[in-house]
Design a protein around this motif. Structure first.
Motif, PDB file in Angstrom:
ATOM      1  N   MET A  79     -10.963 -12.211  -9.728  1.00  0.00           N
ATOM      2  CA  MET A  79      -9.708 -11.490  -9.829  1.00  0.00           C
ATOM      3  C   MET A  79      -8.601 -12.498 -10.119  1.00  0.00           C
ATOM      4  SD  MET A  79      -7.823  -8.774  -7.261  1.00  0.00           S
ATOM      5  CE  MET A  79      -8.517  -9.360  -5.797  1.00  0.00           C
ATOM      6  N   ASN A  80      -7.828 -12.246 -11.163  1.00  0.00           N
ATOM      7  CA  ASN A  80      -6.755 -13.175 -11.494  1.00  0.00           C
ATOM      8  C   ASN A  80      -5.438 -12.729 -10.866  1.00  0.00           C
ATOM      9  OD1 ASN A  80      -5.514 -11.237 -13.192  1.00  0.00           O
ATOM     10  ND2 ASN A  80      -6.805 -11.835 -14.895  1.00  0.00           N
ATOM     11  N   MET A  81      -4.397 -13.523 -11.043  1.00  0.00           N
ATOM     12  CA  MET A  81      -3.097 -13.265 -10.412  1.00  0.00           C
ATOM     13  C   MET A  81      -2.485 -11.939 -10.880  1.00  0.00           C
ATOM     14  SD  MET A  81      -2.380 -15.676  -8.311  1.00  0.00           S
ATOM     15  CE  MET A  81      -0.668 -16.093  -8.174  1.00  0.00           C
ATOM     16  N   ILE A  82      -2.648 -11.600 -12.158  1.00  0.00           N
ATOM     17  CA  ILE A  82      -2.082 -10.357 -12.686  1.00  0.00           C
ATOM     18  C   ILE A  82      -2.751  -9.154 -12.024  1.00  0.00           C
ATOM     19  CG2 ILE A  82      -1.821  -8.932 -14.756  1.00  0.00           C
ATOM     20  CD1 ILE A  82      -1.569 -11.579 -16.328  1.00  0.00           C
ATOM     21  N   GLU A  83      -4.071  -9.189 -11.934  1.00  0.00           N
ATOM     22  CA  GLU A  83      -4.791  -8.087 -11.299  1.00  0.00           C
ATOM     23  C   GLU A  83      -4.444  -7.986  -9.815  1.00  0.00           C
ATOM     24  OE1 GLU A  83      -8.688  -9.316 -12.398  1.00  0.00           O
ATOM     25  OE2 GLU A  83      -8.810  -7.875 -14.041  1.00  0.00           O
ATOM     26  N   ASP A  84      -4.276  -9.127  -9.143  1.00  0.00           N
ATOM     27  CA  ASP A  84      -3.911  -9.140  -7.734  1.00  0.00           C
ATOM     28  C   ASP A  84      -2.550  -8.471  -7.529  1.00  0.00           C
ATOM     29  OD1 ASP A  84      -4.291  -9.876  -4.983  1.00  0.00           O
ATOM     30  OD2 ASP A  84      -2.784 -11.450  -5.302  1.00  0.00           O
ATOM     31  N   ALA A  85      -1.580  -8.807  -8.363  1.00  0.00           N
ATOM     32  CA  ALA A  85      -0.247  -8.206  -8.258  1.00  0.00           C
ATOM     33  C   ALA A  85      -0.302  -6.712  -8.554  1.00  0.00           C
ATOM     34  CB  ALA A  85       0.719  -8.907  -9.219  1.00  0.00           C
ATOM     35  N   GLU A  86      -1.084  -6.334  -9.551  1.00  0.00           N
ATOM     36  CA  GLU A  86      -1.218  -4.915  -9.896  1.00  0.00           C
ATOM     37  C   GLU A  86      -1.884  -4.144  -8.758  1.00  0.00           C
ATOM     38  OE1 GLU A  86      -2.942  -2.119 -13.529  1.00  0.00           O
ATOM     39  OE2 GLU A  86      -3.357  -4.263 -13.531  1.00  0.00           O
ATOM     40  N   LEU A  87      -2.884  -4.747  -8.153  1.00  0.00           N
ATOM     41  CA  LEU A  87      -3.584  -4.124  -7.031  1.00  0.00           C
ATOM     42  C   LEU A  87      -2.626  -3.912  -5.854  1.00  0.00           C
ATOM     43  CD1 LEU A  87      -6.320  -3.150  -5.962  1.00  0.00           C
ATOM     44  CD2 LEU A  87      -6.728  -5.466  -5.167  1.00  0.00           C
ATOM     45  N   ARG A  88      -1.827  -4.914  -5.556  1.00  0.00           N
ATOM     46  CA  ARG A  88      -0.850  -4.791  -4.463  1.00  0.00           C
ATOM     47  C   ARG A  88       0.174  -3.693  -4.765  1.00  0.00           C
ATOM     48  NH1 ARG A  88      -1.160  -9.039  -0.875  1.00  0.00           N
ATOM     49  NH2 ARG A  88      -2.356 -10.815  -1.610  1.00  0.00           N
ATOM     50  N   GLU A  89       0.566  -3.587  -6.010  1.00  0.00           N
ATOM     51  CA  GLU A  89       1.540  -2.567  -6.414  1.00  0.00           C
ATOM     52  C   GLU A  89       0.956  -1.150  -6.269  1.00  0.00           C
ATOM     53  OE1 GLU A  89       3.437  -1.392 -10.607  1.00  0.00           O
ATOM     54  OE2 GLU A  89       3.865  -3.454  -9.985  1.00  0.00           O
ATOM     55  N   LEU A  90      -0.340  -1.002  -6.464  1.00  0.00           N
ATOM     56  CA  LEU A  90      -0.983   0.308  -6.399  1.00  0.00           C
ATOM     57  C   LEU A  90      -1.281   0.776  -4.976  1.00  0.00           C
ATOM     58  CD1 LEU A  90      -3.478   0.014  -9.371  1.00  0.00           C
ATOM     59  CD2 LEU A  90      -1.506   1.525  -9.208  1.00  0.00           C
ATOM     60  N   LEU A  91      -1.164  -0.107  -3.996  1.00  0.00           N
ATOM     61  CA  LEU A  91      -1.494   0.255  -2.621  1.00  0.00           C
ATOM     62  C   LEU A  91      -0.707   1.475  -2.130  1.00  0.00           C
ATOM     63  CD1 LEU A  91      -1.935  -3.157  -0.785  1.00  0.00           C
ATOM     64  CD2 LEU A  91      -3.662  -1.427  -1.257  1.00  0.00           C
ATOM     65  N   GLN A  92       0.589   1.514  -2.400  1.00  0.00           N
ATOM     66  CA  GLN A  92       1.415   2.633  -1.939  1.00  0.00           C
ATOM     67  C   GLN A  92       0.975   3.939  -2.587  1.00  0.00           C
ATOM     68  OE1 GLN A  92       3.149   2.113   0.526  1.00  0.00           O
ATOM     69  NE2 GLN A  92       4.437   3.886   0.731  1.00  0.00           N
ATOM     70  N   ARG A  93       0.642   3.890  -3.873  1.00  0.00           N
ATOM     71  CA  ARG A  93       0.178   5.094  -4.568  1.00  0.00           C
ATOM     72  C   ARG A  93      -1.162   5.564  -4.021  1.00  0.00           C
ATOM     73  NH1 ARG A  93       1.663   5.168 -10.801  1.00  0.00           N
ATOM     74  NH2 ARG A  93       3.872   4.763 -10.606  1.00  0.00           N
ATOM     75  N   LEU A  94      -2.062   4.614  -3.771  1.00  0.00           N
ATOM     76  CA  LEU A  94      -3.362   4.964  -3.199  1.00  0.00           C
ATOM     77  C   LEU A  94      -3.193   5.601  -1.829  1.00  0.00           C
ATOM     78  CD1 LEU A  94      -5.412   1.774  -4.149  1.00  0.00           C
ATOM     79  CD2 LEU A  94      -5.747   4.084  -5.058  1.00  0.00           C
ATOM     80  N   ARG A  95      -2.297   5.047  -1.028  1.00  0.00           N
ATOM     81  CA  ARG A  95      -2.074   5.598   0.310  1.00  0.00           C
ATOM     82  C   ARG A  95      -1.489   7.004   0.227  1.00  0.00           C
ATOM     83  NH1 ARG A  95       1.029   6.367   4.738  1.00  0.00           N
ATOM     84  NH2 ARG A  95      -0.017   5.966   6.699  1.00  0.00           N
ATOM     85  N   ARG A  96      -0.547   7.202  -0.682  1.00  0.00           N
ATOM     86  CA  ARG A  96       0.052   8.540  -0.837  1.00  0.00           C
ATOM     87  C   ARG A  96      -1.017   9.559  -1.245  1.00  0.00           C
ATOM     88  NH1 ARG A  96       4.626   7.908  -4.435  1.00  0.00           N
ATOM     89  NH2 ARG A  96       3.072   7.698  -6.058  1.00  0.00           N
ATOM     90  N   PHE A  97      -1.859   9.177  -2.183  1.00  0.00           N
ATOM     91  CA  PHE A  97      -2.943  10.066  -2.633  1.00  0.00           C
ATOM     92  C   PHE A  97      -3.890  10.365  -1.471  1.00  0.00           C
ATOM     93  CE2 PHE A  97      -6.995  10.475  -5.265  1.00  0.00           C
ATOM     94  CZ  PHE A  97      -6.716  11.775  -5.676  1.00  0.00           C
ATOM     95  N   ALA A  98      -4.268   9.331  -0.736  1.00  0.00           N
ATOM     96  CA  ALA A  98      -5.177   9.490   0.404  1.00  0.00           C
ATOM     97  C   ALA A  98      -4.544  10.357   1.489  1.00  0.00           C
ATOM     98  CB  ALA A  98      -5.557   8.126   0.965  1.00  0.00           C
TER      99      ALA A  98
END
Length: 168
Positions: free
Chosen positions: A1-20
């Motif tokens: 996992m590179n830095m760009i994917e890591d940042a994107e993954l962190r950004e998606l956490l809130q959306r994933l939590r809202r969906f869940a």
């Protein structure tokens, strides 16, 4: 996992939590679902391919949710067979008129909530939603249409007959 994917993954956490949260209707269950999703995603990171990270994570989360639902139903059946009792969720209190749409959304089946969230809230295309849920795009379109109609009918029913208590 590179830095760009890591940042994107962190950004998606809130959306994933809202969906869940909308799928489970329980904050701790939603957190557990997001954690299980991330564990699954990280363990299968090498097989991810070059696809859309957001759609891939939502697909994992939704499948984890469905697996959990199946396990819960199996467990409930086993309890019934062996004489155990299953606990039912408490009845939902009626909400005031300005919360009718939100209440109606919560009463939709999980499949309809998932579609509405993915397309209307998260902004996935019909194709991305179809890939996420593992169903044909035509099925997404027809289910989405039925989900919107059901939401409208539930919300209008709540708004036309609000259950307000008379205070003296």
């Amino acid at each position: 996992m590179n830095m760009i994917e890591d940042a994107e993954l962190r950004e998606l956490l809130q959306r994933l939590r809202r969906f869940a949260l909308w799928l489970t209707r329980n904050a701790s269950s939603a957190d557990d679902l997001v954690q299980a999703t991330l564990e699954r995603a990280l363990s299968r990171w090498s097989s991810k391919g070059d696809g859309n990270l957001r759609a891939w994570l939502f697909a994992i989360l939704y499948r984890q949710f469905l697996d959990g639902q199946r396990r819960a139903r199996r467990h409930a059946r086993l309890l019934e067979i062996f004489g155990g009792r299953t606990e039912e969720a408490p009845s939902t209190e009626d909400l005031v008129v300005n919360q009718a749409t939100l209440e109606a959304f919560g009463r939709l089946p999980a499949e309809q909530r998932a579609l509405l969230l993915l397309v209307s809230v998260e902004g996935l295309s019909y194709k991305e939603a179809a890939d996420t849920l593992g169903i044909p795009i035509g099925t997404v379109m027809s289910r989405l249409s039925r989900a919107r109609k059901a939401l409208r009918e539930l919300a209008e029913g709540e708004m036309s007959n609000p259950h307000l208590r008379v205070l003296k």
